[in-house]
Write an enzyme that holds these catalytic residues in place. Structure first.
Site, PDB file in Angstrom:
ATOM      1  NE  ARG A  36      -2.839   1.298   3.682  1.00 46.45           N
ATOM      2  CZ  ARG A  36      -3.613   1.008   4.462  1.00 46.45           C
ATOM      3  NH1 ARG A  36      -4.831   1.274   4.344  1.00 46.45           N
ATOM      4  NH2 ARG A  36      -3.286   1.102   5.901  1.00 46.45           N
TER       5      ARG A  36
ATOM      6  CG  ASP B 194      -4.464   2.585  10.740  1.00 48.48           C
ATOM      7  OD1 ASP B 194      -5.619   3.306  11.203  1.00 48.48           O
ATOM      8  OD2 ASP B 194      -4.449   2.191   9.921  1.00 48.48           O
TER       9      ASP B 194
END
Length: 552
Positions: free
Chosen positions: A170, A455
């Site tokens: 990613r 996160d």
């Protein structure tokens, strides 16, 4: 006459030298990064301005809609996404994590179907994280990655028996820059740097292994942003002479605007698509951020914003319907839970919650799901094995998702007065934003908080929510006190001053500012990025002949 070649863009590094950077930032690799930026960076910046224009419309009271100009794409039943490659037909459990060496090895060995190595929300993009991460992935692809823990001498290496997880990467989203690299004096795109370096260094080795360069693309807001990625893929494959369709990508459907353009996004990237994924935390954040000025859209405390609430349920149904109708994956969301070591009863409850969540996903029609911790791989896999014996369930198209209305995609839950907004929720939210920001400023992109792996997206929900409560002068319902900037500032100050060391004082200042300023910042990471840049004055330039030139 003599043909003149297009002059090569001038690529400069503005970072301290390191072994990893020397390995990754070769002249040939930097030339490729320069090529991608010169072709695509202006379009990226234009699309970011397009986001801002839409924000003004929403701030003025408009709501997202299914676009009328692309009705033909939605109504044309004939098109399909490319069939999935052989080595990722079965993606029932995907594990995600940052790109540090030990984590990459643990991800490959986790027993999950795939490992998503993350340069985005679970990494803080310091120059060392970004370059060492690329080196770690290159070594993972060649099979040479090992790590020795300096504290106890323990050796980590990919296991020799049993299947290793397939690698997905990613890159950073379109909004983030790579501030240590300039191309013709303009800062490089973070997306193009992360994508470009992984593709350039690994595509030929991946093809040899019978795999390919597979990506997860974050935070897209419109089908034009998917079109840009698709054009980047086409140009990159031509540049390195590999067949079109070698690159494959799953797009994270994690913004409220993209939910109204799911089919168009798949259509744009159909030859390189491996589906959409429910990025649930970012999606909630995006909902709050885009509709922040709408008095009827003030969100209750984040604890009430579960997958069962109306707007989340509608989004899941529509995503599964659209992906399966178009022949591609509909991936489920993240179980952020991590094992609770010293409390067996609490741990058992937490694992039951994970099981229930995964059961909801597999019965809704998802083809796979995400976990953040290796201990959850087996739990998620067992649920999917029981209810999905075949590699995926793309062939099942649930009818319900075909009738989701615009209003259903925006419908909030009804929470009884007294529980919607509370002083406890406010304080808890402040703590999350502060703790995450402090870690990020130290170069750490994901942290364990209250037995969950958090996160950036988790912190973003609280940040947007508290900003919205302050902007609307909402009262906490347990004590009737308004959420004012001064109340928020004092909560931040109290939380920051109780901690010492680290970067708590800087985090306290930035968070107090972000939660109370007149305009909501788009991304916490953009606000904090200048504080982790390591730009050095002695940059290195790559000359037109591809050799390094020191710039004194």
């Amino acid at each position: 006459g003599k043909k003149t070649l297009m002059s090569l863009p001038k690529v400069s590094l503005h970072a301290p030298g390191s072994a990893a950077a020397d390995e990754i930032c070769t002249p040939a690799a930097l030339r490729f990064i320069g090529y991608l930026n010169s072709l695509f960076n202006d379009r990226r910046l234009t699309l970011l301005r397009h986001r801002q224009a839409r924000v003004l419309e929403y701030d003025g009271g408009a709501l997202p809609r299914y676009p009328s100009e692309t009705r033909h794409v939605r109504e044309d039943a004939s098109w399909r996404c490319a069939p999935p490659p052989e080595d990722i037909k079965d993606r029932r459990v995907e594990i995600t994590g940052p790109v540090d060496r030990k984590m990459v090895i643990n991800g490959l060995n986790s027993g999950a179907s795939t490992y998503m190595a993350d340069f985005e929300d679970s990494s803080a993009p310091t120059w060392s994280v970004v370059t060492e991460g690329q080196l770690n992935l290159r070594d993972a692809v060649t099979g040479t990655i090992t790590y020795t823990n300096p504290k106890n001498g323990k050796l980590y290496a990919p296991r020799s028996s049993g299947r290793l997880a397939t690698l997905l990467v990613r890159p950073r989203g379109w909004h983030l820059d790579e501030g240590h690299v300039t191309v013709d004096g303009k800062v490089s795109s973070g997306s193009l740097f992360d994508f470009g370096m992984y593709f350039f260094h690994n595509v030929h080795n991946l093809i040899k292994k019978g795999s390919g360069p597979y990506f997860y693309l974050p935070k897209l807001e419109s089908y034009l942003e998917a079109r840009l990625w698709n054009d980047v893929f086409k140009a990159s494959q031509d540049y390195l002479g590999v067949p079109q369709g070698t690159i494959r990508a799953t797009i994270l459907l994690e913004t409220i605007t993209a939910a109204f353009e799911m089919e168009e996004i798949l259509y744009e990237i159909r030859d390189h698509s491996i589906g959409l994924n429910c990025g649930r935390w970012d999606y909630i954040f995006s909902y709050i951020k885009k509709l922040k000025y709408h008095p009827s859209r003030i969100t209750p405390d984040r604890s009430h914003l579960t997958m069962q609430v109306p707007f989340m349920d509608a989004y899941v149904k529509r995503l599964i319907h659209v992906c399966h109708k178009r022949g591609t994956f509909a991936m489920g969301g993240m179980a952020a839970t991590i094992p609770i070591k010293n409390d067996p009863a609490a741990n058992a409850r937490a694992m039951d919650d994970v099981r229930r969540d995964k059961l909801r996903e597999v019965t809704a029609g998802h083809d796979g799901t995400w976990v953040a911790h290796p201990a959850l791989v087996k739990i998620a896999r067992d649920v999917f094995d029981e209810h999905m014996p075949q590699p995926n369930q793309i062939s099942k198209v649930p009818a319900a998702g075909g009738r989701v209305t615009e209003a259903e995609l925006l419908e909030l839950p009804k929470v009884p007065h007294g529980k919607a907004v509370t002083s406890h929720g406010l304080k808890h939210g402040v703590d999350i934003v502060l703790a995450y920001t402090e870690a990020w400023l130290r170069g750490v992109g994901c942290i364990p908080l209250n037995h969950k792996m958090e996160d950036a997206a988790t912190a973003e929900i609280s940040r947007a929510q508290i900003w919205q409560w302050t902007a609307h002068n909402v009262k906490t319902e347990d004590d009737g006190a308004p959420v004012t900037p001064s109340r928020v500032r004092s909560l931040v100050a109290a939380a920051a001053s109780s901690r010492s060391g680290g970067r708590w004082s800087l985090a306290g200042k930035l968070v107090a500012d972000m939660l109370t300023k007149d305009r909501l910042d788009d991304f916490l990471t953009s606000v904090c990025y200048p504080h982790i840049l390591e730009s050095a004055f002695e940059g290195t330039d790559v000359g037109e002949d591809g050799t390094f030139k020191s710039r004194m």
